[in-house]
Design an enzyme around this catalytic site. Sequence first.
Site, PDB file in Angstrom:
ATOM      1  N   GLY A 134       0.754  -1.248   0.000  1.00 53.42           N
ATOM      2  CA  GLY A 134       0.000   0.000   0.000  1.00 53.42           C
ATOM      3  C   GLY A 134       0.781   1.292   0.000  1.00 53.42           C
ATOM      4  O   GLY A 134       0.256   2.324   0.418  1.00 53.42           O
ATOM      5  N   THR A 135       2.019   1.283  -0.497  1.00 50.26           N
ATOM      6  CA  THR A 135       2.753   2.555  -0.529  1.00 50.26           C
ATOM      7  C   THR A 135       2.083   3.541  -1.491  1.00 50.26           C
ATOM      8  O   THR A 135       1.996   4.732  -1.184  1.00 50.26           O
ATOM      9  CB  THR A 135       4.229   2.350  -0.918  1.00 50.26           C
ATOM     10  OG1 THR A 135       4.303   1.638  -2.147  1.00 50.26           O
ATOM     11  CG2 THR A 135       4.978   1.592   0.175  1.00 50.26           C
ATOM     12  N   ASN A 136       1.601   3.058  -2.636  1.00 52.75           N
ATOM     13  CA  ASN A 136       0.886   3.958  -3.547  1.00 52.75           C
ATOM     14  C   ASN A 136      -0.437   4.402  -2.943  1.00 52.75           C
ATOM     15  O   ASN A 136      -0.819   5.564  -3.067  1.00 52.75           O
ATOM     16  CB  ASN A 136       0.656   3.293  -4.902  1.00 52.75           C
ATOM     17  CG  ASN A 136       1.862   3.365  -5.784  1.00 52.75           C
ATOM     18  OD1 ASN A 136       2.528   4.392  -5.868  1.00 52.75           O
ATOM     19  ND2 ASN A 136       2.179   2.262  -6.457  1.00 52.75           N
ATOM     20  N   ASN A 152      -5.798   2.104 -13.506  1.00 51.43           N
ATOM     21  CA  ASN A 152      -4.809   1.202 -12.926  1.00 51.43           C
ATOM     22  C   ASN A 152      -3.426   1.757 -13.199  1.00 51.43           C
ATOM     23  O   ASN A 152      -3.213   2.472 -14.187  1.00 51.43           O
ATOM     24  CB  ASN A 152      -4.939  -0.182 -13.573  1.00 51.43           C
ATOM     25  CG  ASN A 152      -3.964  -1.191 -13.000  1.00 51.43           C
ATOM     26  OD1 ASN A 152      -3.758  -1.264 -11.792  1.00 51.43           O
ATOM     27  ND2 ASN A 152      -3.348  -1.979 -13.858  1.00 51.43           N
ATOM     28  N   HIS A 155       0.492   0.331 -13.810  1.00 51.14           N
ATOM     29  CA  HIS A 155       1.248  -0.881 -14.131  1.00 51.14           C
ATOM     30  C   HIS A 155       2.727  -0.530 -14.127  1.00 51.14           C
ATOM     31  O   HIS A 155       3.120   0.478 -14.733  1.00 51.14           O
ATOM     32  CB  HIS A 155       0.811  -1.407 -15.504  1.00 51.14           C
ATOM     33  CG  HIS A 155       1.387  -2.741 -15.825  1.00 51.14           C
ATOM     34  ND1 HIS A 155       0.903  -3.904 -15.275  1.00 51.14           N
ATOM     35  CD2 HIS A 155       2.416  -3.103 -16.630  1.00 51.14           C
ATOM     36  CE1 HIS A 155       1.611  -4.918 -15.730  1.00 51.14           C
ATOM     37  NE2 HIS A 155       2.534  -4.458 -16.555  1.00 51.14           N
TER      38      HIS A 155
END
Length: 189
Positions: free
Chosen positions: A12-14, A102, A104
């Site tokens: 979950g860093t983003n 999303n 990627h």
Amino acid sequence: MTNIAIFVSGSGTNCENIIRYFADNNDINVALVLSNKADAYALVRAERLGVPTIVVNRESFNNQTYMMDLMQQYAIDFIVLAGFLMMVPPFLVEHYDRRLVNIHPALLPKYGGKGMYGHHIHEAVRRNNETETGITIHYVSNVCDSGEIIFQAKTPVAPTDTPEDIAANIHLLEQKHFPVVIEKVVNLP
């Protein structure tokens, strides 16, 4: 106010970066963090920042009535996939057309598709002696990693870079660009 749900499967860093980026925004609110994994550290990060969280199993995630009720309960206008490792069911893709994005960790169409996530991508980039890699932010479609590309950013790959070095460089691009691109896409007419 546009309410965002972030779908996660991992650390979950983003997710945390996105929550912090929009913390003082009067127009965009992270209203929910959803995970398919109860042990995803992203849930801890979200809870610490005061964002509601929920864990959804595969059966519930693919149940249209359940998911649409959940999205309505949190008044979700926009969905962000940030390290979410399940295919999004067609009913969500259709309902959130051009409001479902999303990130990627490669320059699509290279290194996309089933099984291409995280370290698998960085190992493939190294194995194939690529001289550059990067990130792709794209709309989600019903075909894995094949939605319309919104944004790409590149980073060089040195011959001495390990997959871990590549991952670190990709992470810097994600942290710098993902929240900014989300904000731009949310604000499109």
